[in-house]
Design a protein around this motif. Structure first.
Motif, PDB file in Angstrom:
ATOM      1  N   PRO A  35      38.571  39.027  42.048  1.00 45.23           N
ATOM      2  CA  PRO A  35      37.159  39.077  42.459  1.00 45.23           C
ATOM      3  C   PRO A  35      36.852  40.377  43.186  1.00 45.23           C
ATOM      4  O   PRO A  35      37.516  40.721  44.172  1.00 45.23           O
ATOM      5  CB  PRO A  35      37.021  37.871  43.387  1.00 45.23           C
ATOM      6  N   GLY A  36      35.866  41.120  42.683  1.00 51.14           N
ATOM      7  CA  GLY A  36      35.491  42.390  43.290  1.00 51.14           C
ATOM      8  C   GLY A  36      36.484  43.505  43.038  1.00 51.14           C
ATOM      9  O   GLY A  36      36.334  44.604  43.588  1.00 51.14           O
ATOM     10  N   GLY A  37      37.492  43.254  42.211  1.00 50.88           N
ATOM     11  CA  GLY A  37      38.526  44.248  41.975  1.00 50.88           C
ATOM     12  C   GLY A  37      38.212  45.184  40.823  1.00 50.88           C
ATOM     13  O   GLY A  37      37.121  45.169  40.250  1.00 50.88           O
ATOM     14  N   SER A  38      39.199  45.985  40.464  1.00 48.00           N
ATOM     15  CA  SER A  38      39.051  46.966  39.394  1.00 48.00           C
ATOM     16  C   SER A  38      40.428  47.237  38.810  1.00 48.00           C
ATOM     17  O   SER A  38      41.428  46.627  39.218  1.00 48.00           O
ATOM     18  CB  SER A  38      38.425  48.258  39.920  1.00 48.00           C
ATOM     19  N   SER A  39      40.509  48.149  37.862  1.00 45.27           N
ATOM     20  CA  SER A  39      41.817  48.516  37.307  1.00 45.27           C
ATOM     21  C   SER A  39      41.749  49.893  36.691  1.00 45.27           C
ATOM     22  O   SER A  39      40.665  50.450  36.461  1.00 45.27           O
ATOM     23  CB  SER A  39      42.285  47.490  36.267  1.00 45.27           C
ATOM     24  N   ILE A  40      42.925  50.447  36.417  1.00 44.05           N
ATOM     25  CA  ILE A  40      43.062  51.695  35.669  1.00 44.05           C
ATOM     26  C   ILE A  40      44.073  51.450  34.566  1.00 44.05           C
ATOM     27  O   ILE A  40      45.182  50.967  34.833  1.00 44.05           O
ATOM     28  CB  ILE A  40      43.539  52.868  36.547  1.00 44.05           C
ATOM     29  N   LEU A  52      43.703  46.506  40.861  1.00 47.14           N
ATOM     30  CA  LEU A  52      43.356  46.707  42.264  1.00 47.14           C
ATOM     31  C   LEU A  52      42.502  45.543  42.762  1.00 47.14           C
ATOM     32  O   LEU A  52      41.668  45.010  42.016  1.00 47.14           O
ATOM     33  CB  LEU A  52      42.569  48.005  42.448  1.00 47.14           C
ATOM     34  N   ASP A  53      42.692  45.159  44.021  1.00 47.15           N
ATOM     35  CA  ASP A  53      41.852  44.120  44.599  1.00 47.15           C
ATOM     36  C   ASP A  53      40.555  44.734  45.133  1.00 47.15           C
ATOM     37  O   ASP A  53      40.294  45.939  44.944  1.00 47.15           O
ATOM     38  CB  ASP A  53      42.592  43.346  45.685  1.00 47.15           C
ATOM     39  N   ALA A  54      39.750  43.948  45.803  1.00 44.83           N
ATOM     40  CA  ALA A  54      38.453  44.425  46.278  1.00 44.83           C
ATOM     41  C   ALA A  54      38.576  45.511  47.339  1.00 44.83           C
ATOM     42  O   ALA A  54      37.593  46.198  47.644  1.00 44.83           O
ATOM     43  CB  ALA A  54      37.643  43.254  46.836  1.00 44.83           C
ATOM     44  N   PHE A 110      38.272  50.431  34.931  1.00 43.71           N
ATOM     45  CA  PHE A 110      37.447  49.264  34.589  1.00 43.71           C
ATOM     46  C   PHE A 110      36.916  48.616  35.859  1.00 43.71           C
ATOM     47  O   PHE A 110      37.605  48.545  36.877  1.00 43.71           O
ATOM     48  CB  PHE A 110      38.263  48.241  33.788  1.00 43.71           C
ATOM     49  N   THR A 111      35.675  48.115  35.750  1.00 44.88           N
ATOM     50  CA  THR A 111      35.052  47.330  36.810  1.00 44.88           C
ATOM     51  C   THR A 111      34.810  45.922  36.266  1.00 44.88           C
ATOM     52  O   THR A 111      34.867  45.708  35.051  1.00 44.88           O
ATOM     53  CB  THR A 111      33.716  47.958  37.244  1.00 44.88           C
ATOM     54  N   PRO A 112      34.493  44.957  37.125  1.00 41.43           N
ATOM     55  CA  PRO A 112      34.223  43.595  36.628  1.00 41.43           C
ATOM     56  C   PRO A 112      33.032  43.527  35.680  1.00 41.43           C
ATOM     57  O   PRO A 112      32.876  42.533  34.962  1.00 41.43           O
ATOM     58  CB  PRO A 112      33.955  42.799  37.910  1.00 41.43           C
ATOM     59  N   ASP A 113      32.191  44.569  35.646  1.00 40.54           N
ATOM     60  CA  ASP A 113      31.026  44.578  34.770  1.00 40.54           C
ATOM     61  C   ASP A 113      31.423  44.617  33.299  1.00 40.54           C
ATOM     62  O   ASP A 113      30.614  44.244  32.438  1.00 40.54           O
ATOM     63  CB  ASP A 113      30.144  45.797  35.070  1.00 40.54           C
ATOM     64  N   TYR A 114      32.644  45.071  33.007  1.00 43.09           N
ATOM     65  CA  TYR A 114      33.064  45.216  31.614  1.00 43.09           C
ATOM     66  C   TYR A 114      33.066  43.886  30.872  1.00 43.09           C
ATOM     67  O   TYR A 114      32.570  43.786  29.755  1.00 43.09           O
ATOM     68  CB  TYR A 114      34.456  45.853  31.551  1.00 43.09           C
ATOM     69  N   GLY A 115      33.626  42.868  31.481  1.00 42.37           N
ATOM     70  CA  GLY A 115      33.724  41.559  30.834  1.00 42.37           C
ATOM     71  C   GLY A 115      34.781  40.703  31.509  1.00 42.37           C
ATOM     72  O   GLY A 115      35.348  41.077  32.549  1.00 42.37           O
ATOM     73  N   ARG A 116      35.064  39.564  30.915  1.00 48.10           N
ATOM     74  CA  ARG A 116      36.021  38.636  31.524  1.00 48.10           C
ATOM     75  C   ARG A 116      37.436  39.172  31.477  1.00 48.10           C
ATOM     76  O   ARG A 116      38.252  38.864  32.345  1.00 48.10           O
ATOM     77  CB  ARG A 116      35.957  37.282  30.817  1.00 48.10           C
ATOM     78  N   HIS A 117      37.762  39.950  30.443  1.00 49.85           N
ATOM     79  CA  HIS A 117      39.109  40.489  30.292  1.00 49.85           C
ATOM     80  C   HIS A 117      39.029  41.974  29.959  1.00 49.85           C
ATOM     81  O   HIS A 117      38.168  42.394  29.186  1.00 49.85           O
ATOM     82  CB  HIS A 117      39.882  39.774  29.169  1.00 49.85           C
ATOM     83  N   THR A 118      39.913  42.753  30.549  1.00 50.70           N
ATOM     84  CA  THR A 118      40.012  44.155  30.162  1.00 50.70           C
ATOM     85  C   THR A 118      40.733  44.245  28.813  1.00 50.70           C
ATOM     86  O   THR A 118      41.409  43.307  28.391  1.00 50.70           O
ATOM     87  CB  THR A 118      40.773  44.951  31.224  1.00 50.70           C
ATOM     88  N   PRO A 119      40.597  45.372  28.080  1.00 49.01           N
ATOM     89  CA  PRO A 119      41.166  45.474  26.734  1.00 49.01           C
ATOM     90  C   PRO A 119      42.684  45.343  26.734  1.00 49.01           C
ATOM     91  O   PRO A 119      43.373  45.843  27.637  1.00 49.01           O
ATOM     92  CB  PRO A 119      40.747  46.878  26.278  1.00 49.01           C
ATOM     93  N   ARG A 158      42.141  55.491  45.329  1.00 51.54           N
ATOM     94  CA  ARG A 158      40.704  55.763  45.453  1.00 51.54           C
ATOM     95  C   ARG A 158      40.182  56.276  44.120  1.00 51.54           C
ATOM     96  O   ARG A 158      40.672  57.282  43.604  1.00 51.54           O
ATOM     97  CB  ARG A 158      40.448  56.782  46.562  1.00 51.54           C
ATOM     98  N   ILE A 159      39.209  55.557  43.567  1.00 50.81           N
ATOM     99  CA  ILE A 159      38.597  55.948  42.287  1.00 50.81           C
ATOM    100  C   ILE A 159      37.232  56.552  42.573  1.00 50.81           C
ATOM    101  O   ILE A 159      36.394  55.932  43.244  1.00 50.81           O
ATOM    102  CB  ILE A 159      38.444  54.733  41.350  1.00 50.81           C
ATOM    103  N   THR A 160      36.991  57.761  42.079  1.00 49.96           N
ATOM    104  CA  THR A 160      35.702  58.421  42.273  1.00 49.96           C
ATOM    105  C   THR A 160      35.159  58.881  40.925  1.00 49.96           C
ATOM    106  O   THR A 160      35.902  59.355  40.071  1.00 49.96           O
ATOM    107  CB  THR A 160      35.808  59.639  43.208  1.00 49.96           C
ATOM    108  N   THR A 161      33.872  58.721  40.755  1.00 51.57           N
ATOM    109  CA  THR A 161      33.196  59.227  39.562  1.00 51.57           C
ATOM    110  C   THR A 161      31.956  59.984  40.014  1.00 51.57           C
ATOM    111  O   THR A 161      31.221  59.524  40.897  1.00 51.57           O
ATOM    112  CB  THR A 161      32.784  58.093  38.607  1.00 51.57           C
ATOM    113  N   THR A 162      31.716  61.145  39.405  1.00 48.95           N
ATOM    114  CA  THR A 162      30.608  62.006  39.797  1.00 48.95           C
ATOM    115  C   THR A 162      29.841  62.438  38.566  1.00 48.95           C
ATOM    116  O   THR A 162      30.426  62.946  37.594  1.00 48.95           O
ATOM    117  CB  THR A 162      31.111  63.256  40.537  1.00 48.95           C
ATOM    118  N   LEU A 163      28.538  62.243  38.583  1.00 45.81           N
ATOM    119  CA  LEU A 163      27.670  62.739  37.525  1.00 45.81           C
ATOM    120  C   LEU A 163      27.175  64.132  37.882  1.00 45.81           C
ATOM    121  O   LEU A 163      26.867  64.422  39.051  1.00 45.81           O
ATOM    122  CB  LEU A 163      26.461  61.821  37.353  1.00 45.81           C
ATOM    123  N   LEU A 164      27.066  64.992  36.863  1.00 46.98           N
ATOM    124  CA  LEU A 164      26.562  66.353  37.049  1.00 46.98           C
ATOM    125  C   LEU A 164      25.422  66.599  36.077  1.00 46.98           C
ATOM    126  O   LEU A 164      25.492  66.189  34.907  1.00 46.98           O
ATOM    127  CB  LEU A 164      27.670  67.377  36.814  1.00 46.98           C
TER     128      LEU A 164
END
Length: 541
Positions: free
Chosen positions: A367-372, A348-350, A330-339, A393-399
C-alpha cells in the motif's frame, strides 16, 4: 473520477446557416468572406448550432457541405507488391510505390480483366516536411456503392491480389463538397466554475470508453485524449504512449520532444509545450538513470526513448521500439500487478524502503509503495544498488523545449499529443519532428497524415479559452480531416496554439452522458487510455 454531475439544463443557443451568396448584377460587389470552416469550396452550405452546457461551456455543432457529392464514388485500392521493376522487389505490398511498380501491377490487372489505373499522390508541405510526391497508387473501377466495390475486391482477391474498398471523399481533394460533421467544446475561464481534468480510469493499464470515464466522473462533457497502447505486443493496453501527468504526478514519461497538452482544472492557462524528462533512482552512494515510468520494460511505444532503443531513439509514431536493457519504475497507478518477466524488481514500501528483491519480476505492490524493474544489463546495476532495508529515492523531472524544469501542481494534467498544428496563431504542422514521417514507408504517411480520418484536436484561443474539437470520418456522411485540414480548421476556429490528439476510432465526444458524434469503429465506441472531462464543480485537492 472525482466529481458528480449536478444536473445543469442545456440552453439552446443560435442556429446559423451560411450558403452561396445570391446572384448579383455584373460586376458583382465585393462580398465579405463568410466565417466558415475552410473545407471544400468557400460557398458550401454550413450550419452551426450552439448550446450552453454549463456556465462557461458551450457546444457548437457544425455541419458543412452537401449531403451527397456526385463527384465522389467508391473504388478498390490495390496493394502494390515490389515487382520486377521495383527498387526493392522483396518489399511487402503497400498502398503506394514507385511509378514503375504501379505501372507493372496495372498492366497485370488489365490482362486479368480489371479496369485498373495509376494515380499520382502528392501531399502538401508542412513546417518540417517538404511534401511533394508521396508515390503512386493503383485503383480499380468506379462504383456507386460500398457493396459494389466490396464485390469487386472479392474478385480481385480470387485473382491473387489484395486491396480494400475506399471512398474517394477520404482522399483529401480540396474541391470535395463534403459533408463534414465537426463538434466544438469551448471553455471560457471567465465564466467557468467547473473543473477540466484528465482521467485514465481505475488504473493505467486498462482501457475504458470515453463515455464510461465521463459517467464515472459525472461529467457534463468529455472527449478522448492521448495516444495509448492498444496491442499487448506493444506493452500494456491502455498505457499512455507518451507523457501522462495526472493531478500533478508524472505517471508516464514523454516521447522525447513531442508536444503535450497542458491543462489546469480551472480551465485557465491551457498550453501546448514540447517535453523531455529525466528520471533517477538514488541509493546510498550511487545514482542510476531510469528509462521509463509505468510501462512494460523493453517496449517503447512511439519510440523517442534513449540511444540504445531499436530501431531509433527518436519519435516514430505507431512503432514500438525495443531495448533489452532498461530500468523502469512503477507506482500503484499502473494496475494491480506490475509486469511479469525476466529480470529483477526492487519493491519499496510507502517510506521508499526496499522490502523485497524479486526475480522474475512482477507482482503486487505494498500500500502506497512503488518498485523499480530491471532487465538485461541493468539487472546487475539494480542488484548492486538495492538492498533489503535500504532506502531508495526516485525522482522524475519534466523539462520544456527550452530545457526549463516543469513543476506541475496537483491541479495540472498533461496529455500526450502530436503533431503540432498551430503555433502563435499560424499554421505550424510538425509531422517529421513528431515521428509521423516513416523513412522508406510513404504509405504510412499517406494513410495517417495525408488522407482524411476522424480527428480529435485541442488548443487555446487568443482569449484564453480552451477548445476541444472532434471531426467524424471514415464514412460517406462525414469525410473526416487530413492533418493539414485539421490545422486549417483549428486556425479558422481562432486557436492560437493547437495540437492533434488521438483520433481514428478513438475520436469520441460525450455530453450529458450521451455519445453525440459517430465513432468510426464497426463495433462502436472504442475503449481508450484517457479522456478530457468537463465537470460542473471544481474538486478540492
Amino acid at each position: 473520477m472525482k466529481k458528480r454531475l449536478c444536473g445543469a439544463a442545456a440552453v439552446l443557443g443560435v442556429l446559423a446557416t451560411v450558403g452561396a451568396l445570391p446572384a448579383q448584377a455584373s460586376p458583382p460587389a465585393p462580398q465579405p468572406k463568410p466565417h466558415t470552416l475552410p473545407l471544400g469550396p468557400w460557398n458550401l452550405p454550413e450550419t452551426r448550432t450552439t448550446t450552453t452546457l454549463q456556465p462557461g461551456v458551450t457546444l457548437t455543432r457544425i455541419v458543412r457541405g452537401n449531403a451527397a457529392d456526385p463527384a465522389l464514388h467508391w473504388t478498390v485500392e490495390v496493394s502494390i507488391p515490389g515487382g520486377e521493376t521495383s527498387p526493392d522487389p522483396d518489399a511487402p505490398p503497400t498502398a503506394l510505390k514507385d511509378r514503375a511498380s504501379a505501372d507493372e501491377l496495372t498492366a497485370e490487372l488489365k490482362r486479368d480483366g480489371f479496369q485498373a489505373r495509376v494515380e499520382q499522390v502528392t501531399t502538401p508541405k508542412a513546417a518540417d516536411y517538404a511534401g511533394g510526391t508521396l508515390g503512386w497508387r493503383v485503383r480499380i473501377g468506379t462504383y456507386d456503392s460500398q457493396a459494389a466495390a466490396t464485390s469487386e475486391r472479392a474478385r480481385l482477391r480470387a485473382a491473387g491480389h489484395t486491396g480494400s474498398a475506399v471512398y474517394t471523399g477520404w482522399d483529401g481533394d480540396p474541391t470535395d463538397r463534403g459533408p463534414w460533421h465537426v463538434d466544438v467544446l469551448t471553455i471560457d475561464p471567465r465564466r467557468f466554475r467547473g473543473s477540466l481534468d484528465a482521467s485514465y480510469g481505475p488504473d493505467l493499464e486498462k482501457r475504458e470508453t470515453t463515455s464510461e470515464l465521463s459517467t464515472t466522473a459525472g461529467a457534463t462533457a468529455a472527449v478522448n485524449a492521448g495516444f495509448f497502447v492498444l496491442d499487448p505486443k506493444a506493452g500494456a493496453p491502455g498505457d499512455p504512449a507518451g507523457v501522462g501527468v495526472y493531478d500533478g504526478r508524472l505517471l508516464s514519461e514523454p516521447v522525447a520532444g513531442r508536444p503535450g497538452l497542458v491543462i489546469h482544472d480551472n480551465g485557465r492557462r491551457t498550453q501546448v509545450t514540447r517535453l523531455t524528462w529525466q528520471g533517477e533512482v538514488t541509493g546510498r552512494a550511487t545514482t542510476l538513470r531510469l528509462n521509463g515510468v509505468n510501462r512494460v520494460p523493453g517496449l517503447i511505444r512511439n519510440c523517442g526513448g534513449t540511444k540504445g532503443d531499436a530501431p531509433t531513439g527518436r519519435p516514430l509514431h505507431d512503432v514500438t521500439c525495443t531495448n533489452p536493457d532498461e530500468l523502469v519504475t512503477f507506482t500503484p497507478d499502473y494496475g494491480r500487478h506490475t509486469p511479469q518477466g525476466e529480470g529483477v524488481e526492487a519493491v519499496l514500501d510507502a517510506h521508499d524502503r526496499v522490502v523485497e528483491l524479486r526475480s522474475p519480476r512482477g507482482g503486487t505492490l505494498p500500500p502506497g509503495g512503488s518498485s523499480i524493474q530491471a532487465t538485461g544489463a541493468r539487472v546487475a546495476d539494480l542488484t548492486a544498488l538495492a538492498h533489503v532495508g535500504h532506502h531508495l529515492r526516485i525522482t522524475t523531472t519534466l523539462l520544456d523545449e527550452r530545457g526549463h524544469r516543469v513543476a506541475p501542481s496537483p491541479h495540472t494534467d498533461i496529455l500526450n499529443a502530436g503533431p503540432e498544428l498551430v503555433r502563435d496563431g499560424r499554421l505550424h504542422i510538425t509531422p517529421a519532428t513528431d515521428g509521423m514521417v516513416h523513412p522508406g514507408d510513404p504509405s504510412w504517411y499517406y494513410g495517417w497524415v495525408h488522407k482524411r480520418n476522424p480527428r480529435t484536436l485541442a488548443g487555446v484561443d487568443a482569449d484564453g479559452r480552451t477548445v476541444l474539437v472532434t471531426a467524424d470520418g471514415r464514412s460517406t456522411n462525414s469525410l473526416g480531416l487530413s492533418i493539414g485540414e485539421s490545422a486549417e480548421v483549428a486556425e479558422s476556429l481562432g486557436l492560437r496554439d493547437a495540437v492533434n490528439l488521438d483520433g481514428g476510432g478513438s475520436t469520441t465526444m460525450v455530453t450529458n452522458g450521451d455519445v453525440i458524434n459517430a465513432p468510426s469503429d464497426a463495433t462502436g465506441e472504442r475503449p481508450v487510455g484517457d479522456a478530457l472531462l468537463i465537470t460542473p464543480r471544481r474538486h478540492a485537492n
